[in-house]
Design an enzyme around this catalytic site. Structure first.
Site, PDB file in Angstrom:
ATOM      1  N   ASP A 112       2.139  -1.435  -4.614  1.00 42.82           N
ATOM      2  CA  ASP A 112       0.771  -0.914  -4.740  1.00 42.82           C
ATOM      3  C   ASP A 112       0.137  -1.526  -5.980  1.00 42.82           C
ATOM      4  O   ASP A 112       0.830  -1.986  -6.894  1.00 42.82           O
ATOM      5  CB  ASP A 112       0.763   0.621  -4.831  1.00 42.82           C
ATOM      6  CG  ASP A 112      -0.570   1.199  -4.393  1.00 42.82           C
ATOM      7  OD1 ASP A 112      -0.692   1.564  -3.209  1.00 42.82           O
ATOM      8  OD2 ASP A 112      -1.501   1.250  -5.216  1.00 42.82           O
TER       9      ASP A 112
ATOM     10  N   GLY B 124       0.861  -1.180   0.000  1.00 48.56           N
ATOM     11  CA  GLY B 124       0.000   0.000   0.000  1.00 48.56           C
ATOM     12  C   GLY B 124       0.895   1.227   0.000  1.00 48.56           C
ATOM     13  O   GLY B 124       1.606   1.481   0.983  1.00 48.56           O
ATOM     14  N   ALA B 125       0.901   1.960  -1.123  1.00 45.54           N
ATOM     15  CA  ALA B 125       1.767   3.155  -1.225  1.00 45.54           C
ATOM     16  C   ALA B 125       0.960   4.434  -1.056  1.00 45.54           C
ATOM     17  O   ALA B 125       1.364   5.504  -1.506  1.00 45.54           O
ATOM     18  CB  ALA B 125       2.510   3.151  -2.558  1.00 45.54           C
ATOM     19  N   GLY B 126      -0.189   4.310  -0.400  1.00 43.98           N
ATOM     20  CA  GLY B 126      -0.985   5.507  -0.077  1.00 43.98           C
ATOM     21  C   GLY B 126      -0.279   6.294   1.016  1.00 43.98           C
ATOM     22  O   GLY B 126       0.901   6.068   1.312  1.00 43.98           O
ATOM     23  N   ASN B 127      -1.018   7.198   1.641  1.00 48.83           N
ATOM     24  CA  ASN B 127      -0.386   8.096   2.616  1.00 48.83           C
ATOM     25  C   ASN B 127       0.310   7.349   3.757  1.00 48.83           C
ATOM     26  O   ASN B 127       1.437   7.659   4.122  1.00 48.83           O
ATOM     27  CB  ASN B 127      -1.440   9.027   3.201  1.00 48.83           C
ATOM     28  CG  ASN B 127      -1.901  10.063   2.187  1.00 48.83           C
ATOM     29  OD1 ASN B 127      -1.136  10.464   1.311  1.00 48.83           O
ATOM     30  ND2 ASN B 127      -3.150  10.497   2.291  1.00 48.83           N
TER      31      ASN B 127
ATOM     32  N   HIS C 180      -9.060  -0.866  18.610  1.00 48.03           N
ATOM     33  CA  HIS C 180      -8.705   0.422  18.004  1.00 48.03           C
ATOM     34  C   HIS C 180      -9.991   1.078  17.514  1.00 48.03           C
ATOM     35  O   HIS C 180     -10.343   1.023  16.342  1.00 48.03           O
ATOM     36  CB  HIS C 180      -7.739   0.190  16.841  1.00 48.03           C
ATOM     37  CG  HIS C 180      -7.305   1.440  16.154  1.00 48.03           C
ATOM     38  ND1 HIS C 180      -6.775   2.518  16.828  1.00 48.03           N
ATOM     39  CD2 HIS C 180      -7.320   1.805  14.843  1.00 48.03           C
ATOM     40  CE1 HIS C 180      -6.480   3.478  15.960  1.00 48.03           C
ATOM     41  NE2 HIS C 180      -6.810   3.068  14.751  1.00 48.03           N
TER      42      HIS C 180
ATOM     43  N   GLY D  13       1.231   4.029   3.994  1.00 50.91           N
ATOM     44  CA  GLY D  13       2.311   3.144   3.538  1.00 50.91           C
ATOM     45  C   GLY D  13       3.540   3.941   3.130  1.00 50.91           C
ATOM     46  O   GLY D  13       4.676   3.594   3.487  1.00 50.91           O
TER      47      GLY D  13
ATOM     48  N   VAL E  52      -2.028  -2.761   9.422  1.00 51.84           N
ATOM     49  CA  VAL E  52      -2.377  -1.363   9.723  1.00 51.84           C
ATOM     50  C   VAL E  52      -3.780  -1.039   9.180  1.00 51.84           C
ATOM     51  O   VAL E  52      -4.415  -0.077   9.593  1.00 51.84           O
ATOM     52  CB  VAL E  52      -1.315  -0.398   9.121  1.00 51.84           C
ATOM     53  CG1 VAL E  52      -1.622   1.049   9.431  1.00 51.84           C
ATOM     54  CG2 VAL E  52       0.084  -0.739   9.646  1.00 51.84           C
TER      55      VAL E  52
ATOM     56  N   ARG F  13      -1.116   9.634  20.552  1.00 50.34           N
ATOM     57  CA  ARG F  13      -2.107  10.733  20.616  1.00 50.34           C
ATOM     58  C   ARG F  13      -2.338  11.163  22.064  1.00 50.34           C
ATOM     59  O   ARG F  13      -2.342  12.354  22.387  1.00 50.34           O
ATOM     60  CB  ARG F  13      -3.417  10.266  19.977  1.00 50.34           C
ATOM     61  CG  ARG F  13      -3.307  10.179  18.475  1.00 50.34           C
ATOM     62  CD  ARG F  13      -4.578   9.739  17.797  1.00 50.34           C
ATOM     63  NE  ARG F  13      -4.380   9.793  16.355  1.00 50.34           N
ATOM     64  CZ  ARG F  13      -4.900   8.938  15.488  1.00 50.34           C
ATOM     65  NH1 ARG F  13      -5.683   7.957  15.894  1.00 50.34           N
ATOM     66  NH2 ARG F  13      -4.652   9.070  14.199  1.00 50.34           N
TER      67      ARG F  13
END
Ligand code: LMR
Length: 313
Positions: free
Chosen positions: A32, A7-10, A175, A12, A118, A151
């Protein structure tokens, strides 16, 4: 060490960037499904190396899992992020299929890899990866607790006007909004947090933490990525450097806390074998009740996944 990030999104891409920048692995493969996307992100990360000064090699591929062969650790971030108004659980039907097919490819080419999930809904996608891979719980687990405690620690650091580095905390449960921050186990430079902050402020911070992902979705129209990507990279680091860090991680509980067969966040020792040990805290009655609520919620979503799998079989 070879690490694959699927996954090369935000999320990854951020994870791969932190892995490279901090030289956590010498070879990082970003995968991806979208043609050219991972190649572009990996190339961009590699071209940052001369500026920042690191030599981890980053390569990108489009669905070519053969290139990921013999990875030591694989991080799976694939799947849709949520949009405002959605809960993480709303993603189950789309993301379960994606996590299943990615996990099949991962174990085909890297049967000995440790897998970190994730994708959301996190606890149930970790269950999906476990079902698909057949790996023991020590080798397939989920990233959520480091993010949720980060957080919590960041909010506390702001309220107390101290460095976030000095805040130590642990958190349990799923989660989602039923997660269980544990103020009794939170310290600031070794001082119990309850000695430094009033109850109303602490309760508000606990509440904000439980809804921390949703706060960002509302602000940005999509899910967060800097902290989630860095949190996954921190787990990879603990494994590849055999650091034996103590982190809250989503793991299948097998009798600990009186819970059997449900994926929930719990403190563990993370090292070269993945989960080296699950730590059992002595929870009080109030904490046990909160954990039980969280368990019940995650179990319902796990059952929904089982029913979906039966219906499509
Ligand atoms: C997060 O907590 O940031 C992630 O689980 C993404 C989300 O949708 O909240």
């Amino acid at each position: 060490m070879k690490v694959t990030v699927v996954g090369a999104g935000n999320v990854g891409a951020t994870c791969a960037d932190v892995l490279a920048t901090r030289e956590i692995a010498n070879e990082i493969v970003l995968v991806d499904i979208k043609e050219g996307f991972a190649e572009g992100k990996a190339l961009d990360i590699w071209q940052k190396a001369p500026i920042i000064g690191y030599d981890s090699r980053t390569v990108g591929v489009t669905s070519d899992y053969a290139r990921t062969a013999d990875s030591d650790v694989v991080v799976i971030t694939s799947g849709l992020p949520r949009k405002p108004g959605m809960t993480r659980d709303d993603l189950i039907s789309t993301n379960a299929g994606i996590v299943k097919s990615v996990t099949e490819q991962v174990v085909k080419y890297s049967p000995n890899a440790i897998i970190i999930i994730v994708s959301n809904p996190l606890d149930v996608m970790t269950y999906q990866a476990h079902l698909t891979s057949g790996l023991p719980r020590e080798k397939v687990f989920g990233m959520a607790g480091i993010l949720d405690t980060a957080r919590y620690r960041a909010f506390l650091a702001e309220a107390l006007n101290v460095s976030p580095k000095d805040i130590q905390a642990v958190l349990m449960g799923g989660h989602g909004d039923t997660m269980v921050p544990l103020p009794r186990y939170t310290t600031v430079g070794g001082i119990p947090v309850t000695e430094l902050i009033d109850k109303a402020t602490l309760d508000a911070i606990v509440q904000r933490t439980a809804q921390g992902g949703g706060e960002l979705v509302k602000l940005m129209g999509t899910s967060a990525w800097y902290a989630p990507g860095a949190a996954a990279a921190q787990m990879v680091e603990a494994i590849v450097r055999d650091q034996r860090r103590v982190f809250p991680v989503c793991i299948k509980l097998e009798g600990e806390y009186g819970i059997d067969g449900v994926y929930l966040g719990a403190p563990v020792i993370l090292g070269k074998n993945g989960i080296e040990k699950v730590i059992e805290l002595q929870l009080n009655d109030e904490e046990k009740a909160l954990l039980e609520t969280s368990r019940g919620h995650v179990k319902e979503v796990m059952d929904a996944l089982d029913n979906m799998s039966k219906a499509s079989a």
